[in-house]
Design a protein around this motif. Structure first.
Motif, PDB file in Angstrom:
ATOM      1  N   ASP A 147     -11.469  23.198  21.394  1.00 30.63           N
ATOM      2  CA  ASP A 147     -11.128  21.873  20.846  1.00 30.63           C
ATOM      3  C   ASP A 147     -12.213  21.374  19.890  1.00 30.63           C
ATOM      4  OD1 ASP A 147     -13.085  21.559  22.710  1.00 30.63           O
ATOM      5  OD2 ASP A 147     -12.205  19.797  23.684  1.00 30.63           O
ATOM      6  N   ILE A 148     -12.628  22.223  18.941  1.00 31.63           N
ATOM      7  CA  ILE A 148     -13.722  21.823  18.058  1.00 31.63           C
ATOM      8  C   ILE A 148     -13.327  21.793  16.583  1.00 31.63           C
ATOM      9  CG2 ILE A 148     -15.428  22.777  19.642  1.00 31.63           C
ATOM     10  CD1 ILE A 148     -15.720  25.056  17.487  1.00 31.63           C
ATOM     11  N   PHE A 149     -12.090  22.101  16.252  1.00 29.61           N
ATOM     12  CA  PHE A 149     -11.677  22.209  14.861  1.00 29.61           C
ATOM     13  C   PHE A 149     -10.610  21.159  14.581  1.00 29.61           C
ATOM     14  CE2 PHE A 149      -9.187  24.494  11.460  1.00 29.61           C
ATOM     15  CZ  PHE A 149     -10.195  24.506  10.514  1.00 29.61           C
ATOM     16  N   PRO A 150     -10.918  20.102  13.814  1.00 31.84           N
ATOM     17  CA  PRO A 150     -12.151  19.777  13.088  1.00 31.84           C
ATOM     18  C   PRO A 150     -13.203  19.131  13.981  1.00 31.84           C
ATOM     19  CG  PRO A 150     -10.508  18.114  12.651  1.00 31.84           C
ATOM     20  CD  PRO A 150      -9.841  19.138  13.512  1.00 31.84           C
ATOM     21  N   SER A 151     -14.394  18.958  13.413  1.00 34.82           N
ATOM     22  CA  SER A 151     -15.503  18.386  14.167  1.00 34.82           C
ATOM     23  C   SER A 151     -15.246  16.893  14.412  1.00 34.82           C
ATOM     24  CB  SER A 151     -16.807  18.570  13.401  1.00 34.82           C
ATOM     25  OG  SER A 151     -17.846  17.821  14.004  1.00 34.82           O
ATOM     26  N   GLY A 152     -15.196  16.520  15.684  1.00 34.31           N
ATOM     27  CA  GLY A 152     -14.973  15.116  16.026  1.00 34.31           C
ATOM     28  C   GLY A 152     -16.178  14.239  15.708  1.00 34.31           C
ATOM     29  N   HIS A 153     -17.392  14.757  15.924  1.00 35.33           N
ATOM     30  CA  HIS A 153     -18.593  13.991  15.600  1.00 35.33           C
ATOM     31  C   HIS A 153     -18.632  13.664  14.108  1.00 35.33           C
ATOM     32  CE1 HIS A 153     -20.143  14.733  19.608  1.00 35.33           C
ATOM     33  NE2 HIS A 153     -21.260  14.070  19.308  1.00 35.33           N
ATOM     34  N   ARG A 174     -20.724  -2.895  -1.205  1.00 36.70           N
ATOM     35  CA  ARG A 174     -19.845  -1.757  -0.968  1.00 36.70           C
ATOM     36  C   ARG A 174     -20.493  -0.451  -1.422  1.00 36.70           C
ATOM     37  NH1 ARG A 174     -15.979  -3.592  -3.578  1.00 36.70           N
ATOM     38  NH2 ARG A 174     -15.086  -4.759  -1.834  1.00 36.70           N
ATOM     39  N   ARG A 175     -21.182  -0.490  -2.547  1.00 38.23           N
ATOM     40  CA  ARG A 175     -21.850   0.736  -3.022  1.00 38.23           C
ATOM     41  C   ARG A 175     -22.965   1.155  -2.077  1.00 38.23           C
ATOM     42  NH1 ARG A 175     -21.134  -1.769  -8.189  1.00 38.23           N
ATOM     43  NH2 ARG A 175     -23.217  -2.700  -8.010  1.00 38.23           N
ATOM     44  N   ILE A 176     -23.768   0.188  -1.637  1.00 36.50           N
ATOM     45  CA  ILE A 176     -24.877   0.525  -0.735  1.00 36.50           C
ATOM     46  C   ILE A 176     -24.334   1.028   0.606  1.00 36.50           C
ATOM     47  CG2 ILE A 176     -26.827  -0.423   0.535  1.00 36.50           C
ATOM     48  CD1 ILE A 176     -27.284  -2.357  -1.772  1.00 36.50           C
ATOM     49  N   SER A 177     -23.314   0.385   1.116  1.00 39.44           N
ATOM     50  CA  SER A 177     -22.737   0.816   2.397  1.00 39.44           C
ATOM     51  C   SER A 177     -22.092   2.189   2.289  1.00 39.44           C
ATOM     52  CB  SER A 177     -21.703  -0.210   2.871  1.00 39.44           C
ATOM     53  OG  SER A 177     -22.278  -1.484   3.009  1.00 39.44           O
ATOM     54  N   SER A 178     -21.466   2.476   1.161  1.00 37.50           N
ATOM     55  CA  SER A 178     -20.833   3.790   0.982  1.00 37.50           C
ATOM     56  C   SER A 178     -21.881   4.897   0.958  1.00 37.50           C
ATOM     57  CB  SER A 178     -20.024   3.797  -0.312  1.00 37.50           C
ATOM     58  OG  SER A 178     -19.000   2.827  -0.284  1.00 37.50           O
ATOM     59  N   VAL A 179     -22.997   4.658   0.281  1.00 38.98           N
ATOM     60  CA  VAL A 179     -24.051   5.673   0.231  1.00 38.98           C
ATOM     61  C   VAL A 179     -24.652   5.886   1.622  1.00 38.98           C
ATOM     62  CG1 VAL A 179     -26.343   6.183  -0.701  1.00 38.98           C
ATOM     63  CG2 VAL A 179     -24.565   5.259  -2.204  1.00 38.98           C
ATOM     64  N   CYS A 180     -24.901   4.809   2.339  1.00 36.60           N
ATOM     65  CA  CYS A 180     -25.469   4.954   3.686  1.00 36.60           C
ATOM     66  C   CYS A 180     -24.501   5.670   4.624  1.00 36.60           C
ATOM     67  CB  CYS A 180     -25.819   3.577   4.248  1.00 36.60           C
ATOM     68  SG  CYS A 180     -27.161   2.723   3.383  1.00 36.60           S
ATOM     69  N   ALA A 181     -23.212   5.331   4.552  1.00 37.16           N
ATOM     70  CA  ALA A 181     -22.229   5.992   5.409  1.00 37.16           C
ATOM     71  C   ALA A 181     -22.110   7.472   5.060  1.00 37.16           C
ATOM     72  CB  ALA A 181     -20.873   5.308   5.246  1.00 37.16           C
ATOM     73  N   ALA A 182     -22.167   7.808   3.773  1.00 38.60           N
ATOM     74  CA  ALA A 182     -22.087   9.219   3.369  1.00 38.60           C
ATOM     75  C   ALA A 182     -23.296  10.004   3.869  1.00 38.60           C
ATOM     76  CB  ALA A 182     -21.973   9.318   1.852  1.00 38.60           C
ATOM     77  N   MET A 183     -24.491   9.412   3.793  1.00 34.58           N
ATOM     78  CA  MET A 183     -25.688  10.099   4.265  1.00 34.58           C
ATOM     79  C   MET A 183     -25.642  10.309   5.773  1.00 34.58           C
ATOM     80  SD  MET A 183     -27.329  10.809   1.556  1.00 34.58           S
ATOM     81  CE  MET A 183     -28.852  11.370   2.275  1.00 34.58           C
ATOM     82  N   LEU A 184     -25.182   9.303   6.510  1.00 34.24           N
ATOM     83  CA  LEU A 184     -25.082   9.452   7.961  1.00 34.24           C
ATOM     84  C   LEU A 184     -24.062  10.520   8.341  1.00 34.24           C
ATOM     85  CD1 LEU A 184     -25.247   5.746   9.204  1.00 34.24           C
ATOM     86  CD2 LEU A 184     -26.928   7.559   9.613  1.00 34.24           C
ATOM     87  N   ALA A 185     -22.906  10.521   7.669  1.00 30.51           N
ATOM     88  CA  ALA A 185     -21.888  11.530   7.968  1.00 30.51           C
ATOM     89  C   ALA A 185     -22.366  12.926   7.603  1.00 30.51           C
ATOM     90  CB  ALA A 185     -20.603  11.203   7.217  1.00 30.51           C
ATOM     91  N   LEU A 186     -23.086  13.061   6.491  1.00 34.15           N
ATOM     92  CA  LEU A 186     -23.623  14.362   6.104  1.00 34.15           C
ATOM     93  C   LEU A 186     -24.663  14.840   7.111  1.00 34.15           C
ATOM     94  CD1 LEU A 186     -23.890  16.634   3.946  1.00 34.15           C
ATOM     95  CD2 LEU A 186     -25.647  15.215   2.840  1.00 34.15           C
ATOM     96  N   GLY A 187     -25.545  13.915   7.538  1.00 34.19           N
ATOM     97  CA  GLY A 187     -26.582  14.297   8.494  1.00 34.19           C
ATOM     98  C   GLY A 187     -26.018  14.679   9.854  1.00 34.19           C
ATOM     99  N   VAL A 188     -25.019  13.933  10.336  1.00 32.05           N
ATOM    100  CA  VAL A 188     -24.424  14.244  11.628  1.00 32.05           C
ATOM    101  C   VAL A 188     -23.717  15.600  11.577  1.00 32.05           C
ATOM    102  CG1 VAL A 188     -22.637  13.556  13.265  1.00 32.05           C
ATOM    103  CG2 VAL A 188     -24.236  11.854  12.385  1.00 32.05           C
ATOM    104  N   GLY A 189     -22.985  15.860  10.501  1.00 33.00           N
ATOM    105  CA  GLY A 189     -22.281  17.139  10.387  1.00 33.00           C
ATOM    106  C   GLY A 189     -23.226  18.327  10.359  1.00 33.00           C
TER     107      GLY A 189
END
Length: 339
Positions: A147-153, A174-189
């Motif tokens: 049950d890992i495809f796709p990654s839930g985290h 919105r721009r600042i929040s989008s960049v922060c959310a993208a960095m967090l999602a990239l780091g978690v993945g």
């Protein structure tokens, strides 16, 4: 010269604008859907995404850089559904209180519901095993009960932190929040790949799955607006107490047929006269009945002081010819009494 913000009333400026599905957003949604399908097809056919997964897995990043292992064990919690949902819900609850609208919490709840439905169904349907449970080198490990495809985290990090950017009220925020959310999602993945809990294709599919949820939110804005109106109505009824107590119907007056006699009013009721006075005046009972009828005008009556008094010495009973006066005796008993 007045700016656009000055032309808008203050009441309208305080209300956040609900995003709608524009052509640009729809185009990005379609392109992301194509990427999603391409990744799934690449894994199912055991093509280059699977070969890359095995290369990264055999590289074993957690052994290459063991000094950051402890930090990344805590950092990956930023993609775990429970802690992140509680933290973001607390912040959006404060925004709900300040903005006097339920929209922030409704957007979070709708996005998490869509995430659990789509990502959960894909996980169970494809049943892929993780790197630590792989059975054969080079295999895609599909439909094996995992049950890992796709990654839930990864998908949860995209949606949870991306909601903050989605709800931003100014372009700069919105721009600042989008960049922060993208960095967090990239780091978690990438952290899940480092720890060996996910394949690289799991992470890429998690990014696309979370982005699809965020892009689809404008389609649910009308539904959220109706839900907000209904919830606010229930809250107002609860505060006023009308929802907890059943309304008591007002008593309905009985209909009276036209021409039917009505009950006499207080000022139309007859005055009780002493016994004997009515008999001497003649027809006292009939007069009282006549006074109680609704269709007859009330008869004027005399004041008590003007009426003929009844002497206490006299008898109150009317005289009858067949009755003997009190004290008169007859028969043998009368003779014995006189003797």
């Amino acid at each position: 010269m007045r700016t656009n913000d000055e032309l808008v009333p203050a009441e309208e400026r305080s209300q956040p604008v609900r995003p709608r599905m524009t052509r640009t957003r729809l185009g990005i949604f379609v392109a992301t859907s194509v990427v999603y399908v391409a990744i799934v097809v690449g894994v199912l056919t055991t093509s280059w995404p699977v070969r890359f997964d095995w290369q990264v897995m055999l590289f074993r990043p957690y052994k290459q850089w063991p000094e950051i292992h402890a930090f990344l064990d805590y950092f990956v919690v930023l993609g775990q559904r429970g802690p992140t949902a509680v933290a973001v819900a607390a912040w959006l609850g404060w925004c709900t209180y300040k903005q006097k609208t339920l929209r922030p919490l409704l957007v979070l709840g709708t996005s998490l519901l869509l995430l659990n439905a789509t990502v959960g169904a894909a996980k169970i349907g494809m049943g892929r095993l993780g790197p630590h449970y792989a059975t054969a080198v080079g295999s895609n490990e599909m439909f094996a009960g995992g049950d890992i495809f796709p990654s839930g985290h990864t998908a949860n990090a995209v949606v949870t932190w991306g909601v903050l950017a989605y709800l931003a009220t100014t372009p700069r925020t919105r721009r600042i929040s989008s960049v922060c959310a993208a960095m967090l999602a990239l780091g978690v993945g990438m952290t899940t790949v480092y720890l060996g809990t996910h394949w690289m294709s799991d992470v890429t599919l998690g990014w696309t799955a979370g982005l699809l949820v965020l892009l689809a939110l404008p389609w649910f804005e009308p539904l959220m607006a109706r839900a907000e109106g209904w919830l606010l109505g229930v809250w107002l009824r609860l505060r006023s107490g009308r929802l907890l107590t059943a309304p008591v119907p007002a008593p309905v007056a009985a209909s009276v047929p036209l021409g039917a006699p009505r009950a006499p009013a207080d000022d139309e009721l007859p005055v009780r006269e002493p016994v004997g006075a009515g008999s001497r005046s003649g027809g006292g009972s009939a007069a009282r009945v006549a006074e109680g009828r609704a269709h007859l005008a009330p008869r004027p009556h005399t004041v008590r002081s003007e009426r003929s008094p009844v002497t206490p010495a006299g008898s109150r009973r009317p005289p009858h010819a067949d009755r003997m006066p009190r004290g008169t005796s007859f028969g043998p008993s009368a003779g014995r009494g006189r003797a």
